[in-house]
Design an enzyme around this catalytic site. Structure first.
Site, short mmCIF file in Angstrom:
data_model
loop_
_atom_site.label_atom_id
_atom_site.label_comp_id
_atom_site.label_asym_id
_atom_site.label_seq_id
_atom_site.Cartn_x
_atom_site.Cartn_y
_atom_site.Cartn_z
N GLU A 37 0.80 -1.19 -0.05
CA GLU A 37 0.21 0.06 0.05
C GLU A 37 1.03 1.14 0.04
O GLU A 37 0.44 2.22 -0.59
CB GLU A 37 -0.73 -0.06 1.30
N CYS A 192 -13.17 1.49 -14.45
CA CYS A 192 -13.65 2.85 -14.42
C CYS A 192 -12.30 3.66 -14.58
O CYS A 192 -12.06 4.09 -13.54
CB CYS A 192 -14.51 3.16 -13.04
N CYS A 199 -17.51 1.52 -19.77
CA CYS A 199 -18.85 1.45 -18.82
C CYS A 199 -19.72 0.10 -19.48
O CYS A 199 -20.38 -0.32 -18.46
CB CYS A 199 -19.63 2.62 -19.14
N CYS A 202 -19.05 -2.50 -16.98
CA CYS A 202 -19.15 -2.43 -15.61
C CYS A 202 -20.13 -2.74 -14.86
O CYS A 202 -21.43 -2.51 -15.33
CB CYS A 202 -19.18 -0.58 -15.35
#
Length: 364
Positions: A37, A192, A199, A202
């Site tokens: 991270e 995205c 899209c 999605c």
DNA sequence: AATGCGGGGGT
DNA sequence: ACCCCAGCATT
């Protein structure tokens, strides 16, 4: 699909298309997720993967990281940028060793107190590694949520950020938090996307407000841009006949914190005086290289490299931690990208007496 | 030259 | 709440 809960759609998509082969996912321990991270904070996955694998091979656990020198950690970090992250990693590793008996804390408040770990990173570690119910809000998730709810404004502002955080927290499911968290990041990274969102692939297309209004390309709002200033510096590349290059340790904070870098001066005269002062010898064969522009987020740094030679390694510099005679055969410590590049070019023209094309040559 | 990857921390 | 800090890769 439309009536299904947000998280169910996200998880169903993840089961079919999510990434499960990222190195920090196997196994997803708090230590590995934490390191990944931090590396991912400003850097893309494809760049991070090889760094992560080298890092884990050398520092397989918190104890190894805590025991390491900052020089060696920076060496493994060289090229990743934002070197304060490496310092914070080291600091936190020692904190965990000393205060938590070497076990990464699993309480969100304790995690958030660790250096370099904020709200989103703390949530990511505990969600991904411990399946605890916390939200994250990294750039990917911001984009997904800002579009799905058609949130106006730049997410860098407090009101927009607050709205996004509230939405993010509401949407976290009670079960499968780790999968959901990874799924949201994958969705932002794979579907995205910033420029060309897919899209039609999605799982959220049915009720995405940005898509409904055809504004998926406009949201979230871009950060207001400003002109970056230009700073100038002259970096002195002092080398010996045996191929050693003099480097100086930078202060632990600020640009390139803790890295080894060339000594900096304002002009040739200052360079000569500096060499005579520190090394006690006059430099010769002074060659000014063309300017190298290094771009930071908020400014440009125009570097004028100045190649100079000295007769031999001056011993009074060698054992001082502040100055190092660097040799490519025994690399040690972190280098910034431009310094690394300049050293490579210095060695590339080994034996040659001229600088790169277009340089002005003078003898001192 | 512009832009993408983004978040932590201090006051 | 607001402002400051800090790199590299790609196009």
């Amino acid at each position: 699909m439309l009536g299904e809960a947000f998280s169910d759609r996200v998880l169903a998509w993840f089961d079919r298309h999510g990434r499960r082969d990222l190195p920090w996912e196997q196994p997803a321990t708090p230590y590995r997720v934490w390191v990944s991270e931090i590396m991912l904070q400003q850097t893309q996955v494809v760049t991070v993967v090889p760094y992560f694998e080298r890092f884990m091979a050398r520092f397989p656990n918190i104890a190894a990281l805590a025991a390491a020198s900052i020089d060696e950690i920076l060496e493994y970090w060289t090229g990743l940028g934002y070197y304060a992250r490496a310092h914070n990693l080291h600091w936190t590793a020692r904190l965990v060793r000393d205060r938590y008996d070497g076990e990464f804390p699993q309480d969100i408040e304790a995690v958030r107190e660790l250096p370099g770990i904020g709200r989103s990173t703390a949530g990511a570690i505990l969600a991904l590694a411990c399946d605890q119910r916390h939200a994250i809000l990294d750039g990917n998730v911001k984009r997904v949520l800002a579009r799905h709810r058609a949130i106006e404004g730049w997410p860098g502002t407090t009101p927009v950020s607050n709205r996004l955080w509230r939405i993010a927290e509401e949407l976290v499911p009670a079960q499968r938090v780790a999968d959901y968290t990874q799924a949201m990041m994958d969705l932002g990274a794979l579907i995205c996307t910033h420029r060309d969102p897919h899209c039609l692939a999605c799982p959220l297309q049915g009720d995405c407000k940005a898509r409904q209004s055809g504004r998926q390309h406009e949201l979230p709002a871009a950060r207001p841009r400003k002109r970056s200033a230009v700073r100038n510096t002259m970096m002195v590349m002092i080398r010996t006949p045996s191929g050693d290059v003099l480097l100086q340790r930078r202060p632990p904070t600020g640009v390139w914190g803790g890295l080894l870098s060339f000594p900096e001066v304002r002009n040739e005269q200052e360079c000569i005086a500096w060499c005579e002062g520190l090394l006690g010898v006059a430099p010769f064969n002074i060659i000014r290289w063309p300017v190298v522009r290094h771009t930071f987020t908020h400014f440009h740094l125009d570097i004028t490299p100045l190649q100079v030679s000295v007769e031999c390694r001056v011993s009074r510099v060698g054992d001082d931690a502040q100055y190092v005679w660097y040799n490519r055969n025994t690399p040690r410590g972190g280098l910034s990208a431009p310094v690394k590049q300049l050293i490579e070019r210095l060695y590339a023209q080994e034996g040659a007496t001229d600088g790169p094309h277009g340089t002005v040559r003078q003898t001192g």
